[in-house]
Design an enzyme around this catalytic site. Structure first.
Site, PDB file in Angstrom:
ATOM      1  CE1 TYR A   1      -4.225   1.703   0.422  1.00  0.00           C
ATOM      2  CE2 TYR A   1      -2.780   3.317   1.447  1.00  0.00           C
ATOM      3  CZ  TYR A   1      -3.990   2.984   0.884  1.00  0.00           C
ATOM      4  OH  TYR A   1      -4.964   3.943   0.752  1.00  0.00           O
TER       5      TYR A   1
ATOM      6  CB  ALA B   1      -0.449  12.271 -24.603  1.00  0.00           C
TER       7      ALA B   1
HETATM    8  C1  LIG Z   1      -5.128  11.643 -24.077  1.00  0.00           C
HETATM    9  C2  LIG Z   1      -4.680  12.974 -23.672  1.00  0.00           C
HETATM   10  C3  LIG Z   1      -5.018  13.529 -22.423  1.00  0.00           C
HETATM   11  C4  LIG Z   1      -5.940  12.845 -21.433  1.00  0.00           C
HETATM   12  O1  LIG Z   1      -5.443  11.624 -21.040  1.00  0.00           O
HETATM   13  P1  LIG Z   1      -6.384  10.375 -20.677  1.00  0.00           P
HETATM   14  O2  LIG Z   1      -5.386   9.294 -20.427  1.00  0.00           O
HETATM   15  O3  LIG Z   1      -7.260  10.104 -21.857  1.00  0.00           O
HETATM   16  O4  LIG Z   1      -7.146  10.742 -19.464  1.00  0.00           O
HETATM   17  C5  LIG Z   1      -4.517  14.775 -22.114  1.00  0.00           C
HETATM   18  N1  LIG Z   1      -3.746  15.454 -22.967  1.00  0.00           N
HETATM   19  C6  LIG Z   1      -3.404  14.960 -24.180  1.00  0.00           C
HETATM   20  C7  LIG Z   1      -2.540  15.766 -25.094  1.00  0.00           C
HETATM   21  C8  LIG Z   1      -3.862  13.710 -24.581  1.00  0.00           C
HETATM   22  O5  LIG Z   1      -3.553  13.241 -25.790  1.00  0.00           O
END
Ligand SMILES: *Cc1c(COP(=O)(O)O)cnc(C)c1O
Length: 472
Positions: A74, A229
């Site tokens: 945890y 991302a």
């Molecule tokens: C996908 C994405 C998000 C959000 O992420 P999730 O994993 O879908 O919650 C935020 N910013 C960008 C640029 C993304 O491509």
């Protein structure tokens, strides 16, 4: 293998998920049943699913194996330290909070940064403005529900599919600084740098642009969050296109990019290749206070800060995915696959945004000029593509953008695009050829494709649940 025209998959496929073939009559009934909204189709009825590349791709053998090493304690889990050390090595960031996905990070850092400005300067949050090269929709949503107004400062060429440029994801630096001066630096709780710029078609941001943006941010003492991302695809584009970096490794470019921010928020479901996962990390001691506030909020929203939204095995898998997603051969193959699809579509006269990182963006406004924006040409194209070939794609245009909440009028949209998103290591070149062939058939009958109108329109986020019908 230097002198070949082809760039085959740099992997072997070891697990197979069979997909069902369907008839045209079956698909016509299915899309009608789904209210002409591909979001409402069952995945079982889709032959090639290009809705998103988020958590839908294949994972590597090493990622799968890493899951077995999970320490499910945890607190103080060994797997947490593995992940935090990997973040330190790749990005140079001292503090890590694991989250269940990208928006898990957003629901923590956004309220913390807005509240900090409010308390420090005694300001009204309704006057606050947050800036980005272009906000992703959930980042925009979190900023808005916390009371801030969003402002995108993108370059003029970003949404013009007739212009080719190396870094269409760049900030308009002049507009950035002008806006800061107009709004007043005290009213700007953060700047978000989105890499790659999803909304402009997976277009990259250059290292030079990031450096200049960060210099402006530091001058006005505004923290910068890297919305990360597709950090590896962005680094690959920098290597290919920015003279200074042409001999640098993806690792070196990544490290340099992350010097141009104070924190990172990441949806690990994209370039880090995991099915579910995210990160919120802070660079150094200057962010320690914010980090501590975020840890507190993490406990109530995601989980104890050494697991956040993730189980131990998932933290191990993410640590490996961050590295596997940065492999030079892998990135070259992935970017080439998207370019192959875009070039194939362009060759048959289907106009696209120039190839970006993760998807082909078809200019539906140009393919279906007889359908006006308020009848959603890209949504009509999505439905036709499904009927013809069982391919599911997603509208990025007026239908997604929605109405002005104050006036109820449709917001004007810079382009009517259909996004064909390519999941990682999931579809082959034959699939790409099949998609191009499907567009050939759609194009031949383009004149007969009808516009759409609502039969059910929810007030917010209508993209996901609205139902439509063809206009006779
Ligand atoms: C996908 C994405 C998000 C959000 O992420 P999730 O994993 O879908 O919650 C935020 N910013 C960008 C640029 C993304 O491509």
């Amino acid at each position: 293998m230097e002198n070949f025209k082809h760039l085959p998959e740099p992997f072997r496929i070891r697990v197979i998920e069979p997909v069902k073939r369907t008839t045209r009559a079956y698909r016509e009934a299915a899309i009608l049943n789904a209210g002409m909204n591909p979001f409402l189709l069952d995945s079982e009825d889709v032959f090639i699913d290009l809705l998103t590349d988020s958590g839908t791709g294949a994972i590597t053998q090493n990622m799968q194996a890493a899951m077995l090493r999970g320490d499910e304690a945890y607190s103080g889990s060994r797997s947490y330290h593995t992940l935090a050390n990997t973040v330190k090595e790749i990005f140079g960031y001292a503090y890590t909070i694991p989250t269940h996905q990208g928006r898990g990070a957003e629901q923590i850092y956004i309220p913390v940064l807005i509240k900090k400005r409010e308390q420090e300067k005694g300001l009204d949050r309704s006057k606050m403005v947050v800036l980005s090269n272009y906000f992703f929709d959930t980042t925009q949503g979190h900023s808005q529900i916390n009371g801030a107004t969003v402002c995108n400062v993108y370059t003029k060429s970003a949404f013009d599919t007739s212009i080719q440029e190396d870094f269409k994801g760049n900030f308009d630096l002049e507009k950035l600084e002008q806006t800061i001066q107009q709004v007043g630096t005290q009213h700007i709780p953060y700047i978000v740098c989105t890499i790659t710029c999803n909304s402009a078609g997976g277009q990259p941001v250059s290292l030079a642009n990031m450096r200049a943006m960060y210099a402006i941010a530091q001058k006005y003492e505004i923290p910068v969050i890297m919305d990360s991302a597709r950090f590896a695809e962005n680094a690959y584009f920098i290597q290919q296109r920015e003279a200074e970096c042409k001999d640098w490794s993806i690792e070196k470019i990544t490290y340099e990019c992350y010097r141009c921010a104070d924190a990172l928020a990441m949806s690990a479901k994209k370039d880090a290749m995991v099915q579910m996962g995210g990160l919120l990390c802070f660079k150094d001691q200057s962010m320690e206070e914010v980090y501590n506030e975020c840890r507190t909020l993490c406990v109530v929203q995601e989980g104890f800060p050494t697991y956040g939204g993730l189980e131990g095995g998932a933290m191990e898998r993410l640590a490996v995915g961050l590295r596997d997603g940065m492999q030079q051969d892998w990135l070259a193959y992935r970017i080439n696959q998207v370019a192959y699809l875009v070039n194939g579509l362009e060759a048959i006269g289907v106009v696209c945004q120039q190839p970006g990182g993760h998807a082909a963006f078809v200019d539906a406004g140009k393919l279906l000029p007889h359908i006006p924006a308020e009848q959603f040409p890209a949504q009509a194209l999505a439905c036709e593509l499904y009927k013809v070939a069982g391919i599911r794609a997603v509208e990025i245009g007026s239908f997604l953008l929605g109405r002005d909440p104050k006036t109820g009028h449709q917001l004007p949209c810079p382009a009517e695009l259909l996004r064909l998103t390519i999941p990682r290591a999931t579809y082959t070149q034959t699939h790409m050829d099949f998609i191009i062939e499907a567009f050939q058939q759609v194009k031949e009958k383009a004149q007969s494709i009808k516009g759409l109108t609502f039969t059910y329109e929810p007030k917010v986020l209508r993209h996901f649940t609205a139902r439509l019908k063809e206009i006779e």
